[in-house]
Design an enzyme around this catalytic site. Structure first.
Site, PDB file in Angstrom:
ATOM      1  N   HIS A 116       0.852  -1.196   0.000  1.00  0.00           N
ATOM      2  CA  HIS A 116       0.000   0.000   0.000  1.00  0.00           C
ATOM      3  C   HIS A 116       0.886   1.244   0.000  1.00  0.00           C
ATOM      4  O   HIS A 116       2.071   1.178   0.321  1.00  0.00           O
ATOM      5  CB  HIS A 116      -0.881   0.031   1.263  1.00  0.00           C
ATOM      6  CG  HIS A 116      -0.084   0.236   2.518  1.00  0.00           C
ATOM      7  ND1 HIS A 116       0.699  -0.755   3.076  1.00  0.00           N
ATOM      8  CD2 HIS A 116       0.088   1.337   3.307  1.00  0.00           C
ATOM      9  CE1 HIS A 116       1.303  -0.284   4.146  1.00  0.00           C
ATOM     10  NE2 HIS A 116       0.964   0.981   4.314  1.00  0.00           N
ATOM     11  N   ASP A 118       0.696   5.138   1.896  1.00  0.00           N
ATOM     12  CA  ASP A 118       0.013   5.666   3.083  1.00  0.00           C
ATOM     13  C   ASP A 118      -1.107   6.631   2.701  1.00  0.00           C
ATOM     14  O   ASP A 118      -0.902   7.557   1.897  1.00  0.00           O
ATOM     15  CB  ASP A 118       1.010   6.396   3.989  1.00  0.00           C
ATOM     16  CG  ASP A 118       1.987   5.428   4.628  1.00  0.00           C
ATOM     17  OD1 ASP A 118       1.637   4.235   4.791  1.00  0.00           O
ATOM     18  OD2 ASP A 118       3.108   5.861   4.971  1.00  0.00           O
ATOM     19  N   HIS A 272       4.713   0.183  -0.015  1.00  0.00           N
ATOM     20  CA  HIS A 272       5.518  -0.536   0.984  1.00  0.00           C
ATOM     21  C   HIS A 272       4.692  -1.618   1.651  1.00  0.00           C
ATOM     22  O   HIS A 272       3.458  -1.647   1.544  1.00  0.00           O
ATOM     23  CB  HIS A 272       6.135   0.425   1.996  1.00  0.00           C
ATOM     24  CG  HIS A 272       5.161   1.279   2.744  1.00  0.00           C
ATOM     25  ND1 HIS A 272       4.575   2.395   2.202  1.00  0.00           N
ATOM     26  CD2 HIS A 272       4.657   1.170   4.002  1.00  0.00           C
ATOM     27  CE1 HIS A 272       3.766   2.945   3.078  1.00  0.00           C
ATOM     28  NE2 HIS A 272       3.776   2.211   4.192  1.00  0.00           N
ATOM     29  N   ARG A 287       5.926   6.796  13.424  1.00  0.00           N
ATOM     30  CA  ARG A 287       5.765   7.290  12.042  1.00  0.00           C
ATOM     31  C   ARG A 287       5.232   8.712  12.037  1.00  0.00           C
ATOM     32  O   ARG A 287       4.211   9.000  12.669  1.00  0.00           O
ATOM     33  CB  ARG A 287       4.818   6.388  11.259  1.00  0.00           C
ATOM     34  CG  ARG A 287       4.829   6.695   9.763  1.00  0.00           C
ATOM     35  CD  ARG A 287       3.881   5.807   9.009  1.00  0.00           C
ATOM     36  NE  ARG A 287       2.630   6.485   8.729  1.00  0.00           N
ATOM     37  CZ  ARG A 287       1.575   5.897   8.179  1.00  0.00           C
ATOM     38  NH1 ARG A 287       1.621   4.613   7.869  1.00  0.00           N
ATOM     39  NH2 ARG A 287       0.478   6.580   7.941  1.00  0.00           N
TER      40      ARG A 287
HETATM   41  C1  SIN Z   1       3.462   1.456   7.610  1.00  0.00           C
HETATM   42  O1  SIN Z   1       2.785   0.947   6.746  1.00  0.00           O
HETATM   43  O2  SIN Z   1       3.578   2.678   7.704  1.00  0.00           O
HETATM   44  C2  SIN Z   1       4.215   0.584   8.595  1.00  0.00           C
HETATM   45  C3  SIN Z   1       5.549   0.202   8.077  1.00  0.00           C
HETATM   46  C4  SIN Z   1       6.305  -0.632   9.057  1.00  0.00           C
HETATM   47  O3  SIN Z   1       5.921  -0.737  10.224  1.00  0.00           O
HETATM   48  O4  SIN Z   1       7.329  -1.194   8.670  1.00  0.00           O
END
Ligand code: SIN
Length: 297
Positions: A116, A118, A272, A287
Site C-alpha cells: 500500500h 500511506d 511498501h 511514524r
Molecule cells: C506502515 O505501513 O507505515 C508501517 C511500516 C512498518 O511498520 O514497517
C-alpha cells in the site's frame, strides 16, 4: 513484460554528487543509505535540500544509528512540509502527529501488512513518511518498498496508452470501515471501524510526480478497489495486474531494521509492505507523515 531492473535518474535530478553526506545505493531498484548526518540536529537548509534530493532520486532513504526524541523527529519532518494527522488511526497522546506502529508479542495482526501507499485516499495524499525504529524484534519485521516509476516504465506502450486516461477511486473503507476487521481485537493499533471511513476520492491512475517529472501508476492495494464509473469486478483484472506489476521483485528493496534506523520514503512514488513474521516479539516504530499535493496527470 520485460522487466528492466535498476533505477533511472529523472531529467530534473541528474544524479549529481552530494556535498553534505554520502549516499550509497542500497538495491538495484530503489533505496539509498545516507551516512554522515545526525537527524537530531537543527540541520541547515542546504543539508535539508540535499536530503530532499536524495529522497526524490532514490524513493526511499535510510539512516542508521539515529537517536532522536519525538520532538526532534517532528522538527525534522516539518522541514519537508506540514504534518498529517492520520484520519483513521489515533496518534500518540502527547504527540498527535506521531503514529505509534506498535506490535506487542501477543498481537497477531500487524499494521501495514499488505502492499500500500500511506493514506492515498486523501484528496491530497502524503509526500512521504518518516519511520523511526524504537524497538525491533531479534529477527523479522522487515519492510519492503517498491518503485512505481520502474513498474510503469516497464509496461508495454500499448498497455500504458490503455491505462493513461483512467481515474481510480481511493477509499479507506475496506481497511477502516464498518465491515473491516476491528484493529482493537488483534493488534495494539489505536483504530476502530467507523462510518467515517466510508468516503471515496478520485485520483488519476497515472500521475506525474511533481518533483521528478516522471510518470507512475498510483494504485494502493485495498485503498483502490475500482476505477471511476466501473464496478470492482470490471476493474479487478487491471488493478490486480498493476498491483502484481508494482510489486515484482526486481522493482523492490527490503530493509532489515536495527534499533535507531530511520526510513524516509516518497509516498508518491512507492508502495511498501511491513512483514508480520516475528510473533512473540515486540516491535515499536514511530511514524510521522508529511502532507503532499493533489495528484496530477
Ligand atoms: C506502515 O505501513 O507505515 C508501517 C511500516 C512498518 O511498520 O514497517
Amino acid at each position: 513484460m520485460t522487466v528492466i531492473a535498476g533505477r533511472r535518474i529523472s531529467p530534473q535530478n541528474l544524479g549529481s554528487a552530494y556535498d553534505r553526506f554520502t549516499v550509497t545505493p542500497y538495491a538495484g531498484a530503489l533505496g539509498a543509505v545516507i551516512e554522515g548526518v545526525d537527524l537530531s540536529q537543527d540541520l541547515d537548509d542546504a543539508t535539508i535540500a540535499e536530503i530532499r534530493r536524495a529522497l526524490i532520486e532514490n524513493q526511499v532513504i535510510f539512516f542508521r544509528g539515529q537517536d532522536f526524541t519525538p520532538e526532534q523527529h517532528l522538527a525534522f519532518a516539518k522541514r519537508f512540509g506540514t504534518l498529517n494527522q492520520h484520519d483513521q488511526v489515533k496518534g500518540m497522546e502527547e504527540y498527535p502527529d506521531i503514529i505509534e506502529v506498535r506490535q506487542e508479542p501477543t498481537d497477531t495482526r500487524n499494521f501495514g501488512g499488505a502492499w500500500h501507499g500511506d493514506v492515498t485516499y486523501l484528496p491530497e495524499p502524503p509526500l512521504g513518511s518518516i519511520l523511526y525504529a524504537r524497538e525491533v524484534p531479534p529477527v523479522g519485521g522487515d519492510t519492503l518498498w517498491s518503485n512505481l516509476y520502474l513498474a510503469y516504465e516497464d509496461l508495454s506502450p500499448g498497455y500504458r496508452a490503455m491505462i493513461d486516461p483512467l481515474t481510480v477511486v481511493h477509499t479507506p473503507a475496506l481497511i477502516y470501515g464498518t465491515k473491516s476487521m476491528d484493529w482493537s481485537k488483534d493488534s495494539s493499533m489505536n483504530s476502530s471501524p467507523t462510518e467515517a471511513a466510508h468516503y471515496e476520492v478520485e485520483h488519476p491512475l497515472v500521475r506525474t510526480h511533481p518533483e521528478s517529472g516522471r510518470k507512475l501508476f498510483y494504485v494502493s492495494g485495498a485503498y483502490t478497489p475500482h476505477f471511476k464509473d466501473q464496478t470492482e469486478e470490471e476493474s479487478a483484472p487491471i488493478i490486480d495486474y498493476l498491483m502484481y506489476q508494482a510489486t515484482r521483485e526486481p522493482f523492490t528493496c527490503r530493509w532489515r531494521w536495527q534499533k535507531g534506523d530511520v526510513a524516509f520514503w516518497d509516498n508518491r512514488a512507492t508502495l511498501h509492505y511491513a512483514l508480520n513474521d516475528y510473533h512473540g516479539h515486540l516491535r515499536v516504530m514511530h511514524r510521522v507523515t508529511i502532507n503532499g499535493e493533489r495528484p496530477a496527470r
